[in-house]
Enzyme design. Structure first.
Site, PDB file in Angstrom:
ATOM      1  N   GLU A 436      61.602  15.990 -23.196  1.00 37.59           N
ATOM      2  CA  GLU A 436      62.005  14.999 -24.321  1.00 37.59           C
ATOM      3  C   GLU A 436      63.299  15.272 -24.923  1.00 37.59           C
ATOM      4  OE1 GLU A 436      58.655  15.899 -27.240  1.00 37.59           O
ATOM      5  OE2 GLU A 436      57.386  15.179 -25.998  1.00 37.59           O
ATOM      6  N   GLU A 512      53.033  15.733 -19.853  1.00 38.93           N
ATOM      7  CA  GLU A 512      52.530  16.443 -21.227  1.00 38.93           C
ATOM      8  C   GLU A 512      51.594  15.905 -21.743  1.00 38.93           C
ATOM      9  OE1 GLU A 512      55.838  18.612 -23.175  1.00 38.93           O
ATOM     10  OE2 GLU A 512      54.529  18.264 -25.057  1.00 38.93           O
TER      11      GLU A 512
HETATM   12  C1  GAL Z   1      56.087  17.689 -27.289  1.00 39.60           C
HETATM   13  C2  GAL Z   1      57.076  18.672 -26.815  1.00 39.60           C
HETATM   14  C3  GAL Z   1      56.384  20.139 -26.660  1.00 39.60           C
HETATM   15  C4  GAL Z   1      55.378  20.377 -27.944  1.00 39.60           C
HETATM   16  C5  GAL Z   1      54.490  19.392 -28.091  1.00 39.60           C
HETATM   17  C6  GAL Z   1      53.447  19.623 -29.188  1.00 39.60           C
HETATM   18  O1  GAL Z   1      56.555  16.742 -27.963  1.00 39.60           O
HETATM   19  O2  GAL Z   1      57.553  18.611 -25.795  1.00 39.60           O
HETATM   20  O3  GAL Z   1      57.419  21.191 -26.554  1.00 39.60           O
HETATM   21  O4  GAL Z   1      56.475  20.563 -29.174  1.00 39.60           O
HETATM   22  O5  GAL Z   1      55.040  18.125 -28.213  1.00 39.60           O
HETATM   23  O6  GAL Z   1      52.552  18.801 -29.109  1.00 39.60           O
END
Ligand code: GAL
Length: 822
Positions: A436, A512
């Site tokens: 990100e 993710e």
């Molecule tokens: C994402 C990020 C992670 C964590 C996650 C929580 O945006 O890459 O490190 O913060 O959200 O949902």
């Protein structure tokens, strides 16, 4: 003063054959004991004569901040978290865990190196030190490495005193406030190694194994081996390589001479007949043993563990391992080990992986930084595919004092170390250059991505490169996503189809996914979907319906994974809860750890574990019912019952009365993966689910009873025999149960721990993000009827006895054996 103990770099299996040469040629010392530590700045501590008697004596790996105390004002951050879609700044209290990691700390170690004789070389290697390490030997600076997650090493030959004389190693570390989005840990939190070699030797991470041809009959193994030698000394060098299979049998050998035009690198091709292929299901490893000779003199021996496996990422087909298409069933994990903090421990990592294995997980993303080498080794051995990640930011900062300040000078060096260290590991199936990164939106952000990806290709042409992207619109329109080998999407299942139509790769990875939030054993009513829901008790519901502004519940991702063949898998955020980032309570102290984990901070599975297991574990059946059934005061109120199961249907009985049979169906995303009885009203007694297979046969059942009063403590250890090495751990789950052994799901009794014999109490955790109890103290309240106490072996053979007691309860007692040389 420590006289360093040699650890042979050969496994026991090979010891008999190689002992002499291994002992006389390359020596590895692990610098783990008798360090001195003090917080604060002590520049005078580099001097040999400095008096550190009053400093704390510690062992390394060491995390100076994990003993707390917790305080919401530690690293208080007033920020607007853009990736969380926040519109305004607010004060974040537990963002980095509320632990005192900020500041400077010094370590000192006095030691002799018996093997450091004239003409030898010495290399000092840190697997990771948090952070901005400045390393001094005998008063002189050996080197500096800012990034706290990376491994690095220095040639200390000219700084060390000869064998027999004392040396002083001093390390200064400094952590800045607002430098992280989670708990980074603090101190020398990974291992430190000292290598002593001849003057002609194979350098750190000096080999590179690839397997360019693999078929049933044979695998071609290419081994590139670098050599370090003073200018005049590299003539007449040759390398004898042996490949050994997992039983230690030699399966291939080759002897090569170094030609004048070879530079200082041997390039050897060997053939392994009928290779056994590495996969998560069959994690077979080979070892290349390289002996470097100058003339007839043996100069070095070096061992490289590797696997034989092929990976492919193809448009229209997706990802395949050894020719078989499969989707990643992965989780993202942070590096901390809950109550142990960032200090790495092999048994703690192994326990994490065992729990994930049983869930059916086959892949780990090391979010958002380089992992401990022990984790990579375990993934090789236990069978997990890895996405090894490097950075959370590039040039554009996410946090005020983060990596962006070092990016220009250090990014390439950091990538090189990451890749050189781990590129022989079969578990590693892709590199991630970022998570990100705001540079997705920046002018020229795609050029940075290309530059980093090119470095990875140059250092390792065999693995693709990804980025976890969240700014999908920008990533797609600014030619960012299109240049990556693997387009990685964070929380964008609704984009998969349209993005795939415009992207050239022909596949997409969920780098993710989900970010569902829940607290183990906590159930909120009414049961409904909730976004960023906050409750007065700072907990989230375990009905698995709660998520964030940017995220989803698991089922919404499952649907896309199942229906879209071009989606090559997912990495769920997260496998384990971690310290810091307590969304949705980022601004509501007390809360020091995440709610995202499928497994809580203590390592106890939440209900969600069984939802993933029911889908991912195709070997063993899953049948899990929730919530618990002890609800004094809820009599007559609607209390939905969910069942996470691998079976297609099940029937629910409340006190023997059928609530009907439910079957998975495609009415909506949830009914496809969960069986739900939404209208059940609570009455004390028993709930029972009976599962049916496809043919309608009753195949399994599970029952939960209303618990009575807390009566005794029940203990279960993950291991009852430990190695007497002073480091091995057993994780003991303590449950507060009623007279019949039913867990009392609301019990919060204060439990005390005592260890006698060949071991000691190490830490405890109960998985409650709001608890400010300290992990290292020998007492803690149970949370929702449970906690985990961690005990550590001593270096004595024998037995340790753990007793867990609490006022008014019958104590639990457990015996654990400790065995030398296990
Ligand atoms: C994402 C990020 C992670 C964590 C996650 C929580 O945006 O890459 O490190 O913060 O959200 O949902």
């Amino acid at each position: 003063m420590t006289r360093l103990k040699i650890i042979s770099c050969f496994s026991l299996l090979f010891l008999a054959t190689f002992q002499l040469s291994a002992q006389s040629i390359r020596k590895e010392y692990i610098l783990d004991k008798n360090w001195k530590f003090k917080k604060g700045d002590h520049p005078e501590a580099i001097e040999d004569r400095f008096n550190d008697l009053k400093w704390e004596t510690v062992s390394v790996p060491h995390d100076w901040a994990i003993k707390g105390p917790f305080d919401g004002s530690n690293d208080l951050q007033k920020v607007k978290i853009e990736q969380n879609m926040e519109k305004e700044e607010s004060v974040k209290s537990g963002r980095t865990g509320g632990l005192p990691f900020v500041g400077t700390g010094w370590y000192r170690l006095k030691f002799r190196v018996p093997g450091f004789l004239p003409g030898k070389k010495a290399i000092l290697q840190f697997d990771g030190a948090m952070s901005h390490a400045r390393v001094y030997i005998n008063g002189k600076e050996a080197g500096y490495w800012p990034y706290g997650y990376n491994s690095f090493y220095f040639d200390v030959t000219s700084l060390l005193n000869p064998a027999g004389e004392a040396n002083t190693l001093a390390v200064r570390l400094e952590n800045f406030s607002q430098s992280s989005r989670w708990y980074p840990g603090a101190g020398i939190y990974r291992n430190v190694h000292l290598f002593v070699t001849e003057d002609v030797y194979i350098p750190v991470w000096g080999t590179y194994v690839t397997t360019p041809v693999i078929n049933k009959e044979f695998a071609k193994v290419n081994l590139k081996t670098r050599v370090e030698a003073a200018a005049a000394k590299y003539s007449d060098l040759h390398l004898e390589t042996e490949i050994r299979n997992s039983q230690g049998t030699v399966v291939a050998t080759l002897k090569s001479a170094l030609g004048e035009t070879d530079g200082l690198q041997f390039d050897q091709n060997l053939i392994v007949k009928s290779p056994s292929l590495w996969s998560p299901e069959t994690p077979v490893l080979y070892t290349a043993v390289s002996r470097l000779y100058q003339g007839t003199t043996l100069k070095d021996e070096y061992k490289t563990r590797f696997g034989i496996r092929s990976i492919k990422y193809e448009a229209g087909k997706g990802f395949s391992l050894n020719g078989e298409v499969r989707k990643f069933k992965g989780v993202c994990n942070h590096h901390d080990l809950g109550p142990l903090g960032a200090a790495v421990n092999v048994s703690a990592l192994r326990r994490q992986l065992s729990l994930l294995k049983d869930m059916g997980c086959d892949a780990i993303r090391t979010s958002h930084n380089m992992p401990a080498p022990e984790l990579v080794a375990l993934c090789d051995e236990m069978g997990f595919m890895m996405m090894v990640e490097s950075f959370d930011e590039w040039k554009t900062p996410k946090v005020k004092n983060g990596y962006s300040a070092y990016f220009d000078e250090w990014a390439e060096k950091d990538l090189i170390n990451m890749i050189h260290r781990d590129r022989n590991s079969p578990s590693v199936v892709m590199w991630s250059i970022g998570n990100e990164v705001p540079d997705q939106s920046a002018e020229g952000g795609n050029k940075i991505a290309k530059m980093l990806q090119d470095i990875c290709h140059r250092e390792d042409p065999t693995r693709p490169v990804t980025v976890g992207m969240d700014r999908i619109n920008d990533a797609l329109t600014k030619n960012f996503a299109a240049i990556l080998d693997v387009p990685g999407f964070n929380y964008k299942p609704t984009w998969y189809e349209k993005a795939n139509n415009t992207l050239p790769q022909g596949f997409i990875l969920g780098t993710e996914t989900a970010s569902t939030v829940s607290s183990r054993g906590v159930y909120k009513f009414p049961v409904e979907f909730q976004k960023m829901k906050q409750y007065d008790d700072n907990q989230s519901s375990s009905y698995d319906f709660e998520y964030c502004n940017w995220s989803q519940v698991p089922d919404d991702e499952f649907v896309k994974q199942d229906d879209l063949p071009f989606v090559i898998g997912e990495f769920v955020w997260t496998g384990f809860d971690y310290l810091g980032e307590p969304t949705p309570y980022d601004s509501k102290w007390p809360s020091h750890s995440s709610y995202f984990g499928i497994i809580d901070l203590a390592g106890i599975p939440k209900d969600r574990y069984f939802l993933y297991r029911s889908k991912w574990n195709t070997e063993k059946p899953t049948l899990h019912v929730l919530p618990h059934w002890t609800w004094p005061g809820r009599e007559g109120q609607v209390t939905p019952v969910f069942c996470y199961t691998s079976y297609p249907s099940a029937e629910l009985f409340v006190n023997g009365k059928s609530m009907g049979r439910q079957s998975k169906n495609k009415t909506n995303n949830q009914t496809r993966y969960r069986l739900m009885w939404n209208d059940v009203t609570y009455e004390p007694g028993t709930i029972k689910v009976v599962a049916y297979d496809e043919k309608g046969n009753q195949v399994a059942s599970q029952e939960i009873k209303t618990a009575g009063k807390p009566h005794h403590i029940e203990l279960t250890a993950d291991r009852t025999e430990l190695s007497a090495d002073g480091k091995d751990l057993s994780f003991v789950t303590a449950r507060v149960v009623d007279a019949e052994g039913n867990v009392c799901p609301d019990a919060s009794n204060l439990l005390s721990f005592k260890v006698k014999g060949a071991g000691r109490y190490k830490a405890a955790a109960n998985g409650d993000a709001t608890s400010l109890e300290l992990f290292h103290l020998p007492y803690m309240h149970a949370f929702k009827g449970m906690l985990v106490a961690v005990v550590e072996s001593s270096e004595k053979d024998g037995e340790m006895k753990l007793s867990v007691s609490s006022k008014g309860l019958k104590p639990g007692v457990l015996t654990i054996k400790t065995v030398a040389d296990q």
